[in-house]
Design an enzyme around this catalytic site. Structure first.
Site, short mmCIF file in Angstrom:
data_model
loop_
_atom_site.label_atom_id
_atom_site.label_comp_id
_atom_site.label_asym_id
_atom_site.label_seq_id
_atom_site.Cartn_x
_atom_site.Cartn_y
_atom_site.Cartn_z
N GLU A 63 0.88 -1.16 0.00
CA GLU A 63 0.00 0.00 0.00
C GLU A 63 0.92 1.22 0.00
OE1 GLU A 63 -3.51 1.13 2.91
OE2 GLU A 63 -2.77 -0.90 3.27
N ARG A 298 5.77 -13.45 9.37
CA ARG A 298 6.48 -12.22 9.04
C ARG A 298 7.87 -12.21 9.67
NH1 ARG A 298 2.89 -8.36 9.13
NH2 ARG A 298 4.21 -6.58 9.57
N LYS A 308 4.55 1.16 10.86
CA LYS A 308 4.68 2.45 10.16
C LYS A 308 4.37 3.61 11.11
CE LYS A 308 3.51 0.61 5.66
NZ LYS A 308 2.37 0.10 4.91
P1 ATP Z 1 3.30 -2.77 8.27
O1 ATP Z 1 2.00 -3.07 8.90
O2 ATP Z 1 4.45 -3.51 8.87
O3 ATP Z 1 3.60 -1.32 8.13
P2 ATP Z 1 1.92 -3.52 5.91
O4 ATP Z 1 1.56 -4.96 5.82
O5 ATP Z 1 0.85 -2.61 6.32
O6 ATP Z 1 3.23 -3.32 6.80
P3 ATP Z 1 1.97 -3.34 3.08
O7 ATP Z 1 2.36 -2.20 2.25
O8 ATP Z 1 0.57 -3.79 3.07
O9 ATP Z 1 2.46 -2.98 4.54
O10 ATP Z 1 2.93 -4.59 2.82
C1 ATP Z 1 3.30 -5.05 1.56
C2 ATP Z 1 3.70 -6.47 1.67
O11 ATP Z 1 4.80 -6.64 2.58
C3 ATP Z 1 2.56 -7.33 2.19
O12 ATP Z 1 2.47 -8.48 1.41
C4 ATP Z 1 2.98 -7.63 3.61
O13 ATP Z 1 2.48 -8.86 4.05
C5 ATP Z 1 4.50 -7.66 3.50
N1 ATP Z 1 5.14 -7.41 4.78
C6 ATP Z 1 4.98 -6.34 5.58
N2 ATP Z 1 5.71 -6.48 6.71
C7 ATP Z 1 6.35 -7.68 6.62
C8 ATP Z 1 7.25 -8.42 7.48
N3 ATP Z 1 7.65 -7.94 8.67
N4 ATP Z 1 7.72 -9.61 7.06
C9 ATP Z 1 7.34 -10.09 5.86
N5 ATP Z 1 6.50 -9.46 5.01
C10 ATP Z 1 6.00 -8.27 5.38
MG MG Z 2 -0.93 -3.99 4.88
#
Ligand code: ATP
Ligand code: MG
Length: 596
Positions: A63, A298, A308
């Site tokens: 996102e 993760r 974030k």
């Molecule tokens: P966060 O909540 O940590 O800020 P998010 O999932 O909201 O991250 P996105 O932009 O939706 O951020 O993530 C893009 C991709 O990266 C998704 O497929 C998500 O599952 C993956 N991702 C985010 N954090 C991790 C992590 N710590 N380990 C592995 N994959 C991750």
């Molecule tokens: Mg997300």
């Protein structure tokens, strides 16, 4: 606590459950008859295209609402890595269906980060860069098709009623009074939602599945909500927006993704993912075979936070110097710190991919950095915490105070092609303050009264004491040169010493700002279990020193990386470093100090 599965000795990546799944699908030809029209689209679009040349399709779907961090690097290396390994393609997709939070600044920084990590979404002449918001028309069409087939209805309960009627883990849900509306009624009402006839929040479109399902995500989940918001791509075209859980499976299917890999928190959504795609495929809207979702744990790294919101707080409250502060776990921060794409990818690979989760020690990143730079980085001498060393018999030994004794060293011990460094030894050199002790502790082999050490690549010297200023602080160390002991000359080894110290000549040293970074938090899990991460900030996470570098660093350019002998790996700061005003940051020390 550490979960690591090292790649084998041959450098072949360790297997994991996702590789097994891909290999099984390839062996069984699960996706062998799939068509791909060269761009995303519905069933008819792809059916008209050729057989897909890509054996598998994965995607990285951030996102665009923040900077990428080390956890995203795991997802990037996994998705792009699997595609590369198995003759597939990985799509770069912005999941920009939420109108409220997205910004171009983030889109740009995400693309930059993915490319910097070494990945590319161009394949066979096609640019696989996609924006989920371009699928809004199809998502709407699919919603009408679900309504027409009796699989969705417009619910006008209040949010509180909806919540109460959803039930909970122990209680089945209760059907909404709107659930029995006819498809024709629902269609009229849904179009009114679209046309702005209803207020924000007045109704939602819901899937009609099973209010008694043991999986709460299957109790008629919401598909569309009303939200008057200007979208960065579609402007004010829409006042209804799809829910993430509805949009994401459709995005995968339109792009003909085969393996949709996500983190474990989406496991409970998989039944809905399957229901939605099976239903839309059965209605003839989406191509078959459809994508499948797989979840992995993760990446969690000790001493690091990846939320974030919390990272933003560090920036906003000026606890760090910005998103690219070298202590930040953002990709821009890691990059500025000097971690290489190779090191980050190696760390992600070694962290393994499983459903079990666990914590990866931050030291694993430094270890990967050392493994990458050991064989590449030019060596140099630098003095970080300098004190002057005076060689009081210089003129006697070398004939004049102005004599400079030329010294040489290989830029890299195993890479002769990197050439030779040259620098001069003179009557005054900078040494590390802690290389001298007035009262030597047990086992101290460096400078103390009467002891001999070698100035690396130079001569053996014998310590004669020190000078102090009015406050009693040591202002200089004194020593005499032992004649005929210059490194590389016959007889150099006639005088045996137990210690060798690094140094830089006062006459040819480059004065430099040296930034010594340490972990940002003192707690290995700074925000676990709702802890206040600001309570464990390390007050010494950044120290700025004025040190001296050997003259071979005169041509260092931003981002150049070096191994300072005895001190560790340093990088010329990509923002602040300039020829004539060097600024270098320590990336990592030579040995692991994290696990202690
Ligand atoms: P966060 O909540 O940590 O800020 P998010 O999932 O909201 O991250 P996105 O932009 O939706 O951020 O993530 C893009 C991709 O990266 C998704 O497929 C998500 O599952 C993956 N991702 C985010 N954090 C991790 C992590 N710590 N380990 C592995 N994959 C991750
Ligand atoms: Mg997300």
């Amino acid at each position: 606590m550490t979960n690591s599965s090292d790649p084998g000795a041959a450098g072949k990546p360790a297997s994991n459950f996702l590789r097994h799944i891909v290999e099984r699908d390839l062996a069984e030809g699960t996706y062998a008859q799939r068509h791909f029209a060269g761009s995303p689209g519905d069933a008819a679009h792809h059916a008209a295209g050729p057989l897909d040349a890509a054996k598998i399709r994965t995607r990285f779907p951030p996102e665009p609402n923040g900077y990428l961090h080390i956890g995203h690097a795991k997802s990037i290396t996994l998705n792009f890595g699997l595609a590369a390994e198995y003759g597939g393609v990985c799509h770069m997709r912005f999941d920009d269906t939420n109108p409220e939070k997205e910004e171009q600044e983030y889109v740009d920084s995400i693309l930059d980060a993915v490319q910097w990590l070494g990945f590319d979404w161009h394949a066979n002449g096609v640019d696989h860069l996609y924006y989920a918001s371009n699928y809004f028309d199809f998502m709407y069409r699919a919603a009408e098709a679900l309504i027409a087939a009796g699989h969705a209805y417009v619910d006008e309960q209040s949010p509180d009623e909806m919540r109460a009627n959803r039930g909970d883990f122990n209680t089945p849900g209760t059907n909404s009074p709107y659930r029995s509306r006819t498809p024709a009624e629902n269609l009229v009402r849904f179009r009114e939602m679209r046309d702005g006839k209803l207020a924000d929040g007045a109704a939602v479109l819901r899937a009609k599945i099973d209010m008694a399902s043991p999986n709460i995500n299957m109790r008629d989940p919401a598909l569309y909500r009303i939200k008057r918001a200007t979208h960065h791509n579609t402007g004010d075209t829409w006042c209804i927006y799809p829910m993430y859980t509805y949009a994401h499976p459709i995005e995968d299917a339109l792009e003909q993704v085969t393996h949709s890999i996500c983190t474990l928190e989406f496991e409970d959504q998989r039944p809905f993912y399957d229901w939605l795609l099976d239903t839309l495929a059965a209605l003839g809207l989406l191509a078959q075979p459809r994508p499948h979702q797989y979840e992995f744990a993760r990446l969690n790294v000790t001493y690091v936070i990846t939320s974030k919101r919390k990272l933003k707080a560090l920036v906003d409250e000026k606890i760090v110097d910005g998103w690219d502060d070298p202590r930040m776990p953002t990709i821009v921060g890691l990059r500025r710190r000097g971690y290489t794409p190779e090191a980050i990818r190696l760390m992600c690979e070694r962290a393994g991919t499983s459903k079990a989760g666990g914590w990866t020690d931050y030291g694993a990143l430094d270890a990967a950095l050392r493994d990458d730079l050991e064989g590449k980085a030019a060596r140099a001498m630098a003095v970080i915490d300098p004190v002057k060393l005076k060689l009081t018999n210089w003129a006697e030994v070398f004939g004049s105070e102005t004599h400079r004794e030329p010294c040489h060293a290989p830029a890299h011990p195993h890479l002769p092609e990197l050439g030779t460094r040259s620098f001069g030894l003179g009557p005054e050199v900078w040494i590390e303050r802690d290389d001298f002790a007035e009262v030597p502790p047990k086992g101290f082999f460096r400078l103390f009264l009467g002891n001999k050490v070698r100035l690396k690549y130079g001569c053996v010297i014998e310590c004669t004491g020190c000078e102090k200023d009015a406050n009693g602080t040591i202002s200089a160390v004194t020593a005499t040169v032992v004649p005929d002991t210059k490194s590389g000359t016959p007889g150099a080894d006639a005088v045996k010493v137990k210690g060798t110290i690094t140094w830089v000549g006062v006459h040819d040293a480059l004065r430099a700002e040296l930034r010594i970074y340490d972990r940002l938090f003192t707690d290995p899990q700074p925000d676990a279990g709702g802890k206040d991460f600001k309570a464990s900030l390390n007050p010494n996470s950044k120290r700025v020193m004025t040190g001296y570098l050997e003259p071979s660093l005169a041509n260092a350019k931003p981002d150049d990386k070096f191994q300072f002998e005895r001190h560790g790996y340093f990088v010329a700061d990509r923002i602040d470093h300039a020829a004539g005003a060097p600024v270098l940051s320590r990336i990592a020390s030579l040995k692991d100090t994290w696990a202690k």
